[in-house]
Each structure stands twice: as structure tokens, then as C-alpha cells.
Motif scaffolding. Sequence first.
Motif, mmCIF file in Angstrom:
data_model
loop_
_atom_site.group_PDB
_atom_site.id
_atom_site.type_symbol
_atom_site.label_atom_id
_atom_site.label_comp_id
_atom_site.label_asym_id
_atom_site.label_seq_id
_atom_site.Cartn_x
_atom_site.Cartn_y
_atom_site.Cartn_z
ATOM 1 N N ARG A 1 0.822 -1.130 0.116
ATOM 2 C CA ARG A 1 -0.042 0.161 0.070
ATOM 3 C C ARG A 1 0.756 1.287 0.068
ATOM 4 O O ARG A 1 0.569 2.258 -0.696
ATOM 5 C CB ARG A 1 -0.828 0.005 1.145
ATOM 6 C CG ARG A 1 -1.858 0.999 0.976
ATOM 7 C CD ARG A 1 -3.082 1.010 2.085
ATOM 8 N NE ARG A 1 -2.589 0.756 3.606
ATOM 9 C CZ ARG A 1 -3.464 0.492 4.417
ATOM 10 N NH1 ARG A 1 -4.671 0.501 4.361
ATOM 11 N NH2 ARG A 1 -2.951 0.111 5.473
ATOM 12 N N ARG A 2 2.059 1.142 0.648
ATOM 13 C CA ARG A 2 2.956 2.264 0.641
ATOM 14 C C ARG A 2 3.619 2.661 -0.572
ATOM 15 O O ARG A 2 3.432 3.844 -1.183
ATOM 16 C CB ARG A 2 3.969 2.131 1.777
ATOM 17 C CG ARG A 2 3.855 2.583 3.149
ATOM 18 C CD ARG A 2 5.062 2.518 4.032
ATOM 19 N NE ARG A 2 5.799 1.175 4.070
ATOM 20 C CZ ARG A 2 5.492 0.374 4.949
ATOM 21 N NH1 ARG A 2 4.538 0.350 5.553
ATOM 22 N NH2 ARG A 2 6.289 -0.757 4.615
ATOM 23 N N THR A 3 3.773 1.421 -1.177
ATOM 24 C CA THR A 3 4.266 1.425 -2.823
ATOM 25 C C THR A 3 3.186 2.247 -3.764
ATOM 26 O O THR A 3 3.445 3.031 -4.547
ATOM 27 C CB THR A 3 4.711 0.186 -3.337
ATOM 28 O OG1 THR A 3 5.858 -0.403 -2.268
ATOM 29 C CG2 THR A 3 5.194 0.452 -4.590
ATOM 30 N N VAL B 1 0.630 4.146 -2.912
ATOM 31 C CA VAL B 1 0.394 5.526 -2.655
ATOM 32 C C VAL B 1 1.427 6.300 -3.070
ATOM 33 O O VAL B 1 1.473 7.557 -3.708
ATOM 34 C CB VAL B 1 0.182 5.561 -0.885
ATOM 35 C CG1 VAL B 1 0.290 7.284 -0.597
ATOM 36 C CG2 VAL B 1 -0.937 4.956 -0.514
ATOM 37 N N ARG B 2 2.865 6.086 -2.688
ATOM 38 C CA ARG B 2 3.862 6.595 -3.542
ATOM 39 C C ARG B 2 3.771 6.886 -5.104
ATOM 40 O O ARG B 2 3.986 7.823 -5.554
ATOM 41 C CB ARG B 2 5.284 5.737 -3.064
ATOM 42 C CG ARG B 2 6.258 6.716 -3.317
ATOM 43 C CD ARG B 2 7.535 6.021 -2.921
ATOM 44 N NE ARG B 2 7.439 4.572 -2.323
ATOM 45 C CZ ARG B 2 7.771 3.877 -1.633
ATOM 46 N NH1 ARG B 2 8.940 4.427 -0.660
ATOM 47 N NH2 ARG B 2 7.803 2.535 -1.136
ATOM 48 N N THR B 3 3.246 5.747 -5.610
ATOM 49 C CA THR B 3 3.143 5.742 -7.093
ATOM 50 C C THR B 3 2.081 6.843 -7.434
ATOM 51 O O THR B 3 2.240 7.449 -8.468
ATOM 52 C CB THR B 3 2.840 4.421 -7.717
ATOM 53 O OG1 THR B 3 4.033 3.804 -7.349
ATOM 54 C CG2 THR B 3 2.578 4.633 -9.137
ATOM 55 N N ALA C 1 1.166 9.443 -5.866
ATOM 56 C CA ALA C 1 1.639 10.594 -5.498
ATOM 57 C C ALA C 1 2.359 11.188 -6.581
ATOM 58 O O ALA C 1 2.187 12.500 -7.136
ATOM 59 C CB ALA C 1 2.293 10.639 -4.225
ATOM 60 N N LEU C 2 3.501 10.196 -7.168
ATOM 61 C CA LEU C 2 4.240 10.711 -8.125
ATOM 62 C C LEU C 2 3.360 10.855 -9.586
ATOM 63 O O LEU C 2 3.526 11.816 -10.377
ATOM 64 C CB LEU C 2 5.209 9.523 -8.520
ATOM 65 C CG LEU C 2 6.423 9.518 -7.429
ATOM 66 C CD1 LEU C 2 7.235 8.335 -7.605
ATOM 67 C CD2 LEU C 2 7.306 10.987 -7.579
ATOM 68 N N TRP D 1 8.411 1.284 -12.756
ATOM 69 C CA TRP D 1 9.076 1.456 -11.559
ATOM 70 C C TRP D 1 7.988 0.895 -10.555
ATOM 71 O O TRP D 1 8.481 0.232 -9.519
ATOM 72 C CB TRP D 1 9.056 2.885 -11.220
ATOM 73 C CG TRP D 1 9.611 3.115 -9.817
ATOM 74 C CD1 TRP D 1 10.977 3.118 -9.258
ATOM 75 C CD2 TRP D 1 8.869 3.499 -8.830
ATOM 76 N NE1 TRP D 1 10.935 3.523 -8.080
ATOM 77 C CE2 TRP D 1 9.834 3.856 -7.624
ATOM 78 C CE3 TRP D 1 7.451 3.928 -8.465
ATOM 79 C CZ2 TRP D 1 9.393 4.371 -6.438
ATOM 80 C CZ3 TRP D 1 7.054 4.409 -7.484
ATOM 81 C CH2 TRP D 1 8.009 4.644 -6.428
ATOM 82 N N HIS D 2 6.812 1.078 -10.583
ATOM 83 C CA HIS D 2 5.572 0.668 -9.545
ATOM 84 C C HIS D 2 5.950 -0.951 -9.643
ATOM 85 O O HIS D 2 5.791 -1.492 -8.431
ATOM 86 C CB HIS D 2 4.420 1.123 -10.019
ATOM 87 C CG HIS D 2 3.250 0.669 -8.901
ATOM 88 N ND1 HIS D 2 3.167 0.947 -7.712
ATOM 89 C CD2 HIS D 2 2.342 -0.435 -9.103
ATOM 90 C CE1 HIS D 2 2.480 -0.017 -7.093
ATOM 91 N NE2 HIS D 2 1.734 -0.584 -8.121
ATOM 92 N N SER E 1 9.071 -2.143 -8.036
ATOM 93 C CA SER E 1 8.758 -1.934 -6.298
ATOM 94 C C SER E 1 8.224 -2.966 -5.843
ATOM 95 O O SER E 1 8.266 -3.609 -4.486
ATOM 96 C CB SER E 1 8.380 -0.398 -6.250
ATOM 97 O OG SER E 1 9.212 0.419 -6.598
#
Length: 130
Positions: A47-49, A51-53, A55-56, A103-104, A107
Motif C-alpha cells: 500500500r505504501r508503494t 500511495v507513493r506511485t 503521489a508521483l 517502477w511501480h 517496487s
Amino acid sequence: MSPRREKLTSPQTRIALARGNRPAQHLLPIPGPVDTEAARKLFHAQRRTAVRTVALLTVLLFGVSGAFAAFPVLGHVRLGGVPLSWLLLAAGIYPLLFGLALWHVRSAERVERRAAREAPRRDEDPGRKR
């Protein structure tokens, strides 16, 4: 009076109906016991990954739109008769989106590999030492 209606079916339909209801032979095996704490950690890491994706992605899309709003000259510069802003939206953004997607995925796979390395093996007895 209207003509009598006829029901038309495919030969495959007739074969499937004649076969009847048989139990599915292709069901997956029942999974073994699950370590809920490890599954919860994996879920939170993925989930952190995600959310980071997101956001980017938001920064990328709103950043491009913001750049066009901040620098209206991009709409007036032309390459081959086509405004630069159109070229950036039509051709420039897709490689960036592809890169972000790649990248996602990498990751997320890295997180899964790390979780698999940290998880105790099921076939080993945790109380037994070698």
C-alpha cells in the motif's frame, strides 16, 4: 397469426447441456495456514508503494498542467507546425507514464521478494534446530 418461434442452439451448447453439471477438476488446492502478521506487513508495504506511485503520478500530471499554465509560451512555440504543449501531452507524457508503471511493478515485486525471504518456510519446523 405469427409463425411459430423456433429455438436455435449451437452444437457446442447442446454438447455442454448434455454433459451436465460435473465437479470442476481444475480447482486450485486449498492453501496452507497463513501467517496473518506477515500478510499484514506485506499489505502495508504494498500500500505504501501504491500511495507513493499515485503521489508521483499526481505530481507528474498536475505538474505538466501547471507548467502549461505557468508558462503560456509553451502553447505558442511550434515544432513542425504543432504547438509544443500538444507534443508534450501527446508524445512526451507517455514514456514518463510507462516508466512510472515499470517502477511501480518492480517496487511491488521487490517488496514481495523481501517478504518471501523473511517468511519462515512452511516445511521446516520452527522449533527444530539444524
